[in-house]
Design an enzyme around this catalytic site. Structure first.
Site, PDB file in Angstrom:
ATOM      1  N   THR A 169     -14.834   7.769  54.376  1.00  0.00           N
ATOM      2  CA  THR A 169     -16.153   7.600  54.986  1.00  0.00           C
ATOM      3  C   THR A 169     -16.100   6.828  56.307  1.00  0.00           C
ATOM      4  O   THR A 169     -15.186   6.027  56.512  1.00  0.00           O
ATOM      5  CB  THR A 169     -17.003   6.814  53.959  1.00  0.00           C
ATOM      6  OG1 THR A 169     -17.088   7.590  52.784  1.00  0.00           O
ATOM      7  CG2 THR A 169     -18.388   6.482  54.457  1.00  0.00           C
ATOM      8  N   GLY A 199     -23.603   9.939  46.591  1.00  0.00           N
ATOM      9  CA  GLY A 199     -23.030   8.603  46.428  1.00  0.00           C
ATOM     10  C   GLY A 199     -23.899   7.541  47.067  1.00  0.00           C
ATOM     11  O   GLY A 199     -25.107   7.724  47.276  1.00  0.00           O
ATOM     12  N   ASP A 200     -23.290   6.429  47.386  1.00  0.00           N
ATOM     13  CA  ASP A 200     -24.029   5.300  47.961  1.00  0.00           C
ATOM     14  C   ASP A 200     -24.411   5.498  49.419  1.00  0.00           C
ATOM     15  O   ASP A 200     -25.400   4.932  49.888  1.00  0.00           O
ATOM     16  CB  ASP A 200     -23.148   4.043  47.890  1.00  0.00           C
ATOM     17  CG  ASP A 200     -21.871   4.231  48.710  1.00  0.00           C
ATOM     18  OD1 ASP A 200     -21.140   5.207  48.439  1.00  0.00           O
ATOM     19  OD2 ASP A 200     -21.614   3.432  49.631  1.00  0.00           O
ATOM     20  N   THR A 220     -18.278   1.270  52.419  1.00  0.00           N
ATOM     21  CA  THR A 220     -17.460   2.416  52.034  1.00  0.00           C
ATOM     22  C   THR A 220     -16.747   2.079  50.725  1.00  0.00           C
ATOM     23  O   THR A 220     -16.564   0.904  50.413  1.00  0.00           O
ATOM     24  CB  THR A 220     -16.433   2.759  53.132  1.00  0.00           C
ATOM     25  OG1 THR A 220     -15.571   3.803  52.655  1.00  0.00           O
ATOM     26  CG2 THR A 220     -15.579   1.570  53.533  1.00  0.00           C
ATOM     27  N   GLY A 221     -16.371   3.100  50.003  1.00  0.00           N
ATOM     28  CA  GLY A 221     -15.681   2.858  48.734  1.00  0.00           C
ATOM     29  C   GLY A 221     -16.292   3.691  47.620  1.00  0.00           C
ATOM     30  O   GLY A 221     -16.927   4.717  47.879  1.00  0.00           O
ATOM     31  N   GLY A 223     -18.743   4.991  45.472  1.00  0.00           N
ATOM     32  CA  GLY A 223     -20.196   4.990  45.596  1.00  0.00           C
ATOM     33  C   GLY A 223     -20.950   4.628  44.330  1.00  0.00           C
ATOM     34  O   GLY A 223     -21.972   3.932  44.376  1.00  0.00           O
TER      35      GLY A 223
HETATM   36  N1  ASP Z   1     -18.835   5.724  49.421  1.00  0.00           N
HETATM   37  C1  ASP Z   1     -18.560   7.126  49.520  1.00  0.00           C
HETATM   38  C2  ASP Z   1     -19.152   7.857  48.347  1.00  0.00           C
HETATM   39  O1  ASP Z   1     -19.006   7.379  47.243  1.00  0.00           O
HETATM   40  C3  ASP Z   1     -17.105   7.446  49.587  1.00  0.00           C
HETATM   41  C4  ASP Z   1     -16.269   6.532  50.407  1.00  0.00           C
HETATM   42  O2  ASP Z   1     -16.761   5.625  51.080  1.00  0.00           O
HETATM   43  O3  ASP Z   1     -15.076   6.724  50.389  1.00  0.00           O
HETATM   44  O4  ASP Z   1     -19.686   8.900  48.537  1.00  0.00           O
END
Ligand code: ASP
Length: 299
Positions: A169, A199-200, A220-221, A223
């Site tokens: 992301t 996601g988030d 990011t991460g 979600g």
């Molecule tokens: N946060 C994003 C999601 O879960 C993915 C990511 O940031 O890698 O859609």
């Protein structure tokens, strides 16, 4: 007011051979957008432009280069927020668009709504003349190969720490010469996600938040965990009571302890202090320092 720009290109186990591409993408966005901020560009325009550049760059899981979902399709999510008014625009599960963050901004500015998803978002995009691309235009050989690779693994879980994901992301946070804050985040979500999974990233307070009275953040991460603890809003609220860097760190601690999740944050407080923190193996991020130099990190 100080002029500030901080950008991320995702947090996870970015494979070492992808480090240079991540650095290059983050640096390019910083070097292109920061001079414009110095010349008077608004924070809102700056975060949109920075994210647009990262959406175009196939290195990242946003726009071109996004992960494929379980059906082998790309579905994109994005958000943009104006810290001066708390207005935001968001899109989820849109297809065949290079710049979902710009569609999010149009929703914010040209409709009475804040978030559109799927077919409704798509119809709005067409109505306002957004260019619709062929699905192949966003697809990279890397992601197609990765999709085939993980399809062979019935136990594959995108949030398994730390599954080495090839891309991630993107997000940007800026403060302009008027002291206005803004944040934006754009993503293709997680690999092999269910069709329709959101996601988030496009969720206000989770994937991003901005309030001129507290701070602005992009995350990011994983979600599903980030949403549980509304990570962006949590960090912004903490910025009212502690140093920016500490707020980011405590936000990530909450993500870990309460959300049982992994991720990263970048942010700016009302004084223009930068913040970043992550509990993943790596995060790609960068900021413009006091000497107008781009500081880019991946570790
Ligand atoms: N946060 C994003 C999601 O879960 C993915 C990511 O940031 O890698 O859609």
């Amino acid at each position: 007011m100080p002029i500030r720009l901080i950008i991320h290109g995702g947090a996870w186990s970015i494979p070492d051979e992808m480090d240079e591409a991540h650095r290059g993408g983050v640096r390019n966005a910083l070097m292109t957008v920061y001079p414009k901020l110095q010349k008077g560009m608004s924070a809102l325009d700056a975060v949109e432009l920075a994210v647009n550049l990262l959406e175009e760059d196939p290195t990242f899981d946003a726009g071109r280069g996004a992960f494929l979902n379980e059906k082998g399709e790309i579905e994109l999510d994005a958000i943009i927020i104006d810290g001066a008014t708390l207005s935001f625009g968001a899109v989820a599960a849109v297809q065949n668009l290079l710049h979902p963050v710009s569609l999010a901004r149009k929703i914010m500015e040209e409709t009475e709504h804040s978030m559109l998803v799927g077919q409704g978002a798509q119809a709005f995009a067409q109505r306002i003349g957004f260019e619709t691309l062929e699905p192949q235009a966003l697809l990279t050989d890397r992601e197609l190969a990765y999709y085939h690779q993980i399809n062979k693994d019935p136990d594959f879980k995108p949030h398994h720490p730390f599954e080495p994901l090839p891309s991630d992301t993107v997000g940007a946070v800026a403060m302009d010469h008027l002291g206005n804050l803004a944040a934006a985040t754009s993503t293709g979500g997680t690999p092999r996600k269910m069709a329709g999974r959101v996601g988030d990233s496009p969720i206000i307070g989770a994937g991003a938040y901005a309030d001129n009275e507290s701070g602005a953040v992009s995350t990011t991460g994983w979600g599903e965990a980030i949403m549980k603890v509304l990570l962006s809003k949590t960090v912004c609220d903490k910025m009212l009571h502690m140093k920016a860097h500490q707020a980011a760190k405590e936000g990530i601690d909450i993500l870990h302890k309460k959300g049982k999740g992994f991720g990263g944050v970048i942010g700016i407080n009302t004084l223009g202090d930068y913040a970043f923190a992550y509990n993943t193996e790596k995060m790609a991020w960068g900021w413009m320092d006091e000497n107008n130099e781009a500081q880019v990190r991946i570790r």
